[in-house]
Write an enzyme that holds these catalytic residues in place. Sequence first.
Site, PDB file in Angstrom:
ATOM      1  N   THR A 153       9.517 -16.339  21.620  1.00  0.00           N
ATOM      2  CA  THR A 153      10.733 -16.163  21.249  1.00  0.00           C
ATOM      3  C   THR A 153      11.713 -16.964  22.225  1.00  0.00           C
ATOM      4  O   THR A 153      11.433 -17.163  23.197  1.00  0.00           O
ATOM      5  CB  THR A 153      11.323 -14.878  20.486  1.00  0.00           C
ATOM      6  OG1 THR A 153      11.307 -13.821  21.527  1.00  0.00           O
ATOM      7  CG2 THR A 153      10.374 -14.476  19.636  1.00  0.00           C
ATOM      8  N   ASP A 191      17.471  -7.361  10.827  1.00  0.00           N
ATOM      9  CA  ASP A 191      17.035  -6.909   9.626  1.00  0.00           C
ATOM     10  C   ASP A 191      18.075  -6.536   8.451  1.00  0.00           C
ATOM     11  O   ASP A 191      18.956  -6.107   8.581  1.00  0.00           O
ATOM     12  CB  ASP A 191      16.532  -5.421   9.960  1.00  0.00           C
ATOM     13  CG  ASP A 191      15.124  -5.600  10.885  1.00  0.00           C
ATOM     14  OD1 ASP A 191      14.508  -6.696  10.894  1.00  0.00           O
ATOM     15  OD2 ASP A 191      14.441  -4.729  11.008  1.00  0.00           O
ATOM     16  N   ARG A 240      15.966 -18.063  10.441  1.00  0.00           N
ATOM     17  CA  ARG A 240      15.239 -17.678   9.264  1.00  0.00           C
ATOM     18  C   ARG A 240      15.884 -18.522   8.168  1.00  0.00           C
ATOM     19  O   ARG A 240      16.734 -19.250   8.304  1.00  0.00           O
ATOM     20  CB  ARG A 240      15.347 -16.518   8.964  1.00  0.00           C
ATOM     21  CG  ARG A 240      14.614 -15.732   7.714  1.00  0.00           C
ATOM     22  CD  ARG A 240      14.796 -14.280   7.602  1.00  0.00           C
ATOM     23  NE  ARG A 240      14.167 -13.546   8.847  1.00  0.00           N
ATOM     24  CZ  ARG A 240      13.195 -13.258   8.868  1.00  0.00           C
ATOM     25  NH1 ARG A 240      12.252 -13.327   8.067  1.00  0.00           N
ATOM     26  NH2 ARG A 240      12.875 -12.546  10.110  1.00  0.00           N
ATOM     27  N   GLU A 246      -8.519  -1.644   6.781  1.00  0.00           N
ATOM     28  CA  GLU A 246      -8.515  -1.632   5.414  1.00  0.00           C
ATOM     29  C   GLU A 246      -7.326  -2.606   4.594  1.00  0.00           C
ATOM     30  O   GLU A 246      -7.762  -3.269   3.819  1.00  0.00           O
ATOM     31  CB  GLU A 246      -8.057  -0.218   4.988  1.00  0.00           C
ATOM     32  CG  GLU A 246      -9.139   0.999   5.248  1.00  0.00           C
ATOM     33  CD  GLU A 246      -8.742   2.360   4.800  1.00  0.00           C
ATOM     34  OE1 GLU A 246      -9.681   3.062   5.227  1.00  0.00           O
ATOM     35  OE2 GLU A 246      -7.576   2.693   4.748  1.00  0.00           O
ATOM     36  N   HIS A 264      14.340 -11.037  27.823  1.00  0.00           N
ATOM     37  CA  HIS A 264      15.004 -12.096  28.893  1.00  0.00           C
ATOM     38  C   HIS A 264      16.056 -11.308  29.731  1.00  0.00           C
ATOM     39  O   HIS A 264      16.616 -11.834  30.557  1.00  0.00           O
ATOM     40  CB  HIS A 264      15.653 -12.889  28.314  1.00  0.00           C
ATOM     41  CG  HIS A 264      16.392 -12.860  27.260  1.00  0.00           C
ATOM     42  ND1 HIS A 264      18.004 -12.721  27.248  1.00  0.00           N
ATOM     43  CD2 HIS A 264      16.355 -12.938  25.869  1.00  0.00           C
ATOM     44  CE1 HIS A 264      18.608 -12.395  26.195  1.00  0.00           C
ATOM     45  NE2 HIS A 264      17.626 -12.493  25.241  1.00  0.00           N
ATOM     46  N   LYS A 293       2.683 -12.203  18.311  1.00  0.00           N
ATOM     47  CA  LYS A 293       3.946 -12.545  19.068  1.00  0.00           C
ATOM     48  C   LYS A 293       4.330 -11.814  20.206  1.00  0.00           C
ATOM     49  O   LYS A 293       3.864 -10.548  19.903  1.00  0.00           O
ATOM     50  CB  LYS A 293       5.165 -12.717  17.983  1.00  0.00           C
ATOM     51  CG  LYS A 293       6.454 -12.965  18.418  1.00  0.00           C
ATOM     52  CD  LYS A 293       7.604 -12.794  17.522  1.00  0.00           C
ATOM     53  CE  LYS A 293       7.170 -12.966  16.203  1.00  0.00           C
ATOM     54  NZ  LYS A 293       8.565 -13.042  15.051  1.00  0.00           N
ATOM     55  N   GLU A 326       0.699  -1.046   0.124  1.00  0.00           N
ATOM     56  CA  GLU A 326       0.047   0.063  -0.002  1.00  0.00           C
ATOM     57  C   GLU A 326       0.816   1.301  -0.164  1.00  0.00           C
ATOM     58  O   GLU A 326       0.366   2.561   0.583  1.00  0.00           O
ATOM     59  CB  GLU A 326      -0.828  -0.097   1.130  1.00  0.00           C
ATOM     60  CG  GLU A 326      -2.077   0.828   0.885  1.00  0.00           C
ATOM     61  CD  GLU A 326      -3.179   0.861   2.276  1.00  0.00           C
ATOM     62  OE1 GLU A 326      -3.975   1.688   2.172  1.00  0.00           O
ATOM     63  OE2 GLU A 326      -2.853   0.490   3.296  1.00  0.00           O
ATOM     64  N   GLU A 331       5.731  -7.383  16.710  1.00  0.00           N
ATOM     65  CA  GLU A 331       6.020  -7.848  18.230  1.00  0.00           C
ATOM     66  C   GLU A 331       4.869  -7.026  18.737  1.00  0.00           C
ATOM     67  O   GLU A 331       4.778  -5.996  18.815  1.00  0.00           O
ATOM     68  CB  GLU A 331       6.938  -8.176  18.993  1.00  0.00           C
ATOM     69  CG  GLU A 331       7.971  -9.372  18.264  1.00  0.00           C
ATOM     70  CD  GLU A 331       9.317  -9.331  18.922  1.00  0.00           C
ATOM     71  OE1 GLU A 331      10.192 -10.408  18.588  1.00  0.00           O
ATOM     72  OE2 GLU A 331       9.932  -8.232  19.093  1.00  0.00           O
ATOM     73  N   GLU A 371       9.883 -19.795  18.827  1.00  0.00           N
ATOM     74  CA  GLU A 371      10.803 -19.194  17.855  1.00  0.00           C
ATOM     75  C   GLU A 371      12.156 -18.877  18.283  1.00  0.00           C
ATOM     76  O   GLU A 371      12.250 -18.920  19.451  1.00  0.00           O
ATOM     77  CB  GLU A 371      10.107 -17.967  17.223  1.00  0.00           C
ATOM     78  CG  GLU A 371      10.566 -17.341  15.985  1.00  0.00           C
ATOM     79  CD  GLU A 371       9.925 -16.069  15.583  1.00  0.00           C
ATOM     80  OE1 GLU A 371      10.345 -14.937  15.713  1.00  0.00           O
ATOM     81  OE2 GLU A 371       8.750 -16.345  15.020  1.00  0.00           O
ATOM     82  N   ASN A 372      13.044 -19.045  17.593  1.00  0.00           N
ATOM     83  CA  ASN A 372      14.493 -18.741  18.133  1.00  0.00           C
ATOM     84  C   ASN A 372      14.621 -17.085  17.734  1.00  0.00           C
ATOM     85  O   ASN A 372      13.914 -16.530  16.989  1.00  0.00           O
ATOM     86  CB  ASN A 372      15.549 -19.334  17.413  1.00  0.00           C
ATOM     87  CG  ASN A 372      15.412 -19.235  15.707  1.00  0.00           C
ATOM     88  OD1 ASN A 372      14.376 -19.505  15.289  1.00  0.00           O
ATOM     89  ND2 ASN A 372      16.298 -18.611  15.086  1.00  0.00           N
TER      90      ASN A 372
END
Length: 442
Positions: A347, A113, A417, A159, A309, A304, A72, A187, A386-387
């Site tokens: 996680t 990322d 991943r 939307e 920790h 999530k 979008e 998250e 999840e790790n």
Amino acid sequence: MKKLWCVFLALSLVFTAFLSPAQAGTNENYKLYVMAPLKKITDWEDFKKKLDQLKANGVYALTTDIWWGLVEGEGDNQFDWSYYRKYAEVVEASGLKWVPILSTHQCGGNVGDQCDYPIPTWLWNKDKLENMAFKSESGYINQEALAPWWKGTEKQYDELYKSFARHFAYKRELIVKIYLSGGPAGEIRYPSYQGGDSWEYPERGKLQAYSEGAGQDFQQAMRKKYATLKNVNNAWGKKLRSWEDIEPPNNGDAFFTTGEVYHSQYGKDFMMWYQGVLEQHLSKIAKTAHKRFDPLFNVPIGAKISGVHWKMNDPVMPHSAEYSAGYYNYAKLLDQFKASRLALTFTCLEMKDNQAYESPYYSAPETLVVQIANLAKERGISLNGENALALTGNEWGFKNAAEKISTNRFDGFTLLRMDYLFDSEGTRTNEFNMMIHYLTSP
């Protein structure tokens, strides 16, 4: 006969000993997922070959970020789903199932990322940043996701959800679950630990309640709770003269180190409001998602919680990293998951408590995983793992995740991943083999 029985029993015990931890006691409904690369796929043939190998080796489904900024980005209600329609076709051809993640957050700026996909830039013309974005105690403006107190957030999400449902209803047999992004990195939390805000691990992070929108929301919540300023002053031991005098902590560090957050009514009220904003946000987006998705897909919808920790056992400011991220009372947060009929992914399953009492970390991820798992089981919430970090060259991480899956009977695990399961030539890596050995369904 007795001798034969003893031999049979001994052989059975030996065989069981060779089973991986995940195979020894996993939930019979357990499924293994793999998270797709963050970046856009350009070589579809190579991608398909890799998906074929995942399918052939026990992986159930691929989870994929559906980046809001990509679909979008051109303008309000101007959707382009062509890339993800192609994506769905390739996943379907491999035989894998598909789990879209409606990623209403930015890709870029968080750990791991590898891309830069901001949320649609035209959004910021809808209102002023002080209402729409996060602002930390240091004054840093964060635009990774829309702030949950902005009045237009729910409408914009609705939307997006509506358009996704309309364009992918024809893939209802392919889609087995849909995940909602509830904040930064997808998250349900505040962007408290952000490198752009001068944060470094294992610092507690920074409170995110300093924008005009946040301040007004806090004031309104206290007005609703106490009705009069006199009641506020009596509860807090203060002499406030107007509702505008109600503010977030003026010194984040002192808020924790003096014990105000733990022992004062003001501290408790602030933290209950701070997490409560996330609960309300979760409730709203879940309601919208169920409205749009249930009639067409009839699949689980999930969200999530991040494994924050570190600082858990800090002797001066225990749980300060969790509190800064918005995790003040996990039981209450999971009550909202239950009420909203959401599956939960948590996680850091690969991590150990080996720095639980080591300064400055005080990190207890295993303890946290068990705590969340128990709370989820008590409420009958579907629990998935999840790790937190890439498991490259990390066999003990695979082993530890498998142990947590088995011991706590997780319904599923998503490996983060796909990238490091294959080398540059497309050949399976040792990490691929470890994933199959430790994490596939029995």
